[in-house]
Scaffold this active site. Sequence first.
Site, short mmCIF file in Angstrom:
data_model
loop_
_atom_site.label_atom_id
_atom_site.label_comp_id
_atom_site.label_asym_id
_atom_site.label_seq_id
_atom_site.Cartn_x
_atom_site.Cartn_y
_atom_site.Cartn_z
N TYR A 1 22.62 127.17 -71.35
CA TYR A 1 22.27 125.75 -71.53
C TYR A 1 20.76 125.57 -71.41
O TYR A 1 20.13 124.93 -72.26
CB TYR A 1 23.01 124.91 -70.48
N ALA B 1 18.45 127.76 -71.86
CA ALA B 1 17.81 128.40 -73.01
C ALA B 1 17.98 127.55 -74.27
O ALA B 1 17.04 127.41 -75.08
CB ALA B 1 18.40 129.79 -73.22
P1 NAP Z 1 29.05 114.00 -72.18
O1 NAP Z 1 29.32 112.76 -71.42
O2 NAP Z 1 29.75 115.26 -71.82
O3 NAP Z 1 29.28 113.69 -73.75
C1 NAP Z 1 29.09 114.72 -74.68
C2 NAP Z 1 29.15 114.16 -76.08
O4 NAP Z 1 28.91 115.26 -76.98
C3 NAP Z 1 30.50 113.58 -76.44
O5 NAP Z 1 30.32 112.47 -77.29
C4 NAP Z 1 31.19 114.72 -77.19
O6 NAP Z 1 32.09 114.27 -78.19
C5 NAP Z 1 30.01 115.39 -77.87
N1 NAP Z 1 30.27 116.80 -78.11
C6 NAP Z 1 30.58 117.77 -77.22
N2 NAP Z 1 30.79 118.94 -77.84
C7 NAP Z 1 30.61 118.71 -79.17
C8 NAP Z 1 30.71 119.53 -80.33
N3 NAP Z 1 31.03 120.81 -80.28
N4 NAP Z 1 30.44 118.94 -81.53
C9 NAP Z 1 30.13 117.64 -81.60
N5 NAP Z 1 30.04 116.81 -80.55
C10 NAP Z 1 30.29 117.36 -79.35
O7 NAP Z 1 27.49 114.38 -72.16
P2 NAP Z 1 26.20 113.53 -71.76
O8 NAP Z 1 25.94 113.73 -70.33
O9 NAP Z 1 26.28 112.16 -72.33
O10 NAP Z 1 25.08 114.39 -72.54
C11 NAP Z 1 24.50 114.01 -73.76
C12 NAP Z 1 23.28 114.90 -73.99
O11 NAP Z 1 22.38 114.76 -72.91
C13 NAP Z 1 23.62 116.38 -74.08
O12 NAP Z 1 22.86 117.01 -75.08
C14 NAP Z 1 23.22 116.89 -72.72
O13 NAP Z 1 22.90 118.26 -72.73
C15 NAP Z 1 22.02 116.03 -72.42
N6 NAP Z 1 21.70 115.95 -71.00
C16 NAP Z 1 22.64 115.52 -70.12
C17 NAP Z 1 22.33 115.50 -68.76
C18 NAP Z 1 23.33 115.05 -67.73
O14 NAP Z 1 23.07 115.22 -66.52
N7 NAP Z 1 24.46 114.47 -68.10
C19 NAP Z 1 21.05 115.90 -68.33
C20 NAP Z 1 20.11 116.33 -69.27
C21 NAP Z 1 20.46 116.35 -70.61
P3 NAP Z 1 33.70 114.25 -78.00
O15 NAP Z 1 33.99 113.87 -76.59
O16 NAP Z 1 34.13 113.25 -79.01
O17 NAP Z 1 34.17 115.62 -78.34
#
Ligand code: NAP
Length: 252
Positions: free
Chosen positions: A158, A160
């Site tokens: 992740y 990376a």
């Molecule tokens: P989340 O609540 O787990 O939601 C993930 C989203 O990505 C969902 O809408 C899911 O869609 C979609 N998704 C997952 N796998 C997928 C795939 N193979 N193809 C297409 N869509 C996919 O995540 P989040 O926390 O909102 O994170 C959003 C972004 O912020 C990510 O890139 C994450 O790395 C980044 N981020 C998050 C954090 C944190 O602490 N949460 C920190 C830094 C960065 P479905 O459910 O419809 O499958």
Amino acid sequence: MTSNILVTGASRGIGASIAHEVAFRGHRVAVHAGRDVAAAEAVRSGLPGSGHVVVVGDAGDPDACRQIVDDAVAGLGGVDVLVNNAGIFEAHPIDTTSFGDWQQAWRRTIDVNLLGPANLSWLVARHLLERPSGPSGGRLISVGSRGAYRGEPITPAYGASKAGLHAMTQSLAVALAPHGILAAAVAPGFVETDMGRSVLDGPGGDAVRAQSPFGRVATPGDVAESVAWLATEAPLWVSGTVIDVNGASYLR
Ligand code: NAP
């Protein structure tokens, strides 16, 4: 001017909040889901304004990426802005993960978190370059992570993938500037979503909240406001930036 904005991973979490932020600013959204169409439909129906659509597909599959962009272009009548937000965060600590599982975790994480955004960026950039009105005004925004700088000991692939996403953003900013296209990213720290729920609700939750001198982790809205600004209002001159959105939890 109203923009048409494709937000990936907008069925929940940060992506749903980004969809709300940009719709609130008067823009039209293609709300993308990986799998959960019902959740994406619920997000879409709750957005202010009209003309929003739902698109679906696995960001780790290049053919599905093409379908996602084609459907967003058809549904919105063109795409001006891509927000690469979809991502996965799966544990694979090096000291307890088998070699087979290690390879699988790396492959899947890089496929979804880095190659997905790369393919979607190519497809949207080409759409912008080939549209009759020209590419100027297009934007490619990506949601990276603090983990690219701070390290992700439990999920090294992740970290990376997000370092790669930041580097890709900066390369595309240089490559696409002559066409008037902006590329930028945000690097959030911990956010209160499903992704980190088990950590935040577990015994290490308080330590994570204490990483920020604000004494909490981000809400999805804390991140979405910065992304919406980059996607809609930020001046061209911020192109190439990676904005830290981490509540002063990690200064570099
Ligand atoms: P989340 O609540 O787990 O939601 C993930 C989203 O990505 C969902 O809408 C899911 O869609 C979609 N998704 C997952 N796998 C997928 C795939 N193979 N193809 C297409 N869509 C996919 O995540 P989040 O926390 O909102 O994170 C959003 C972004 O912020 C990510 O890139 C994450 O790395 C980044 N981020 C998050 C954090 C944190 O602490 N949460 C920190 C830094 C960065 P479905 O459910 O419809 O499958």
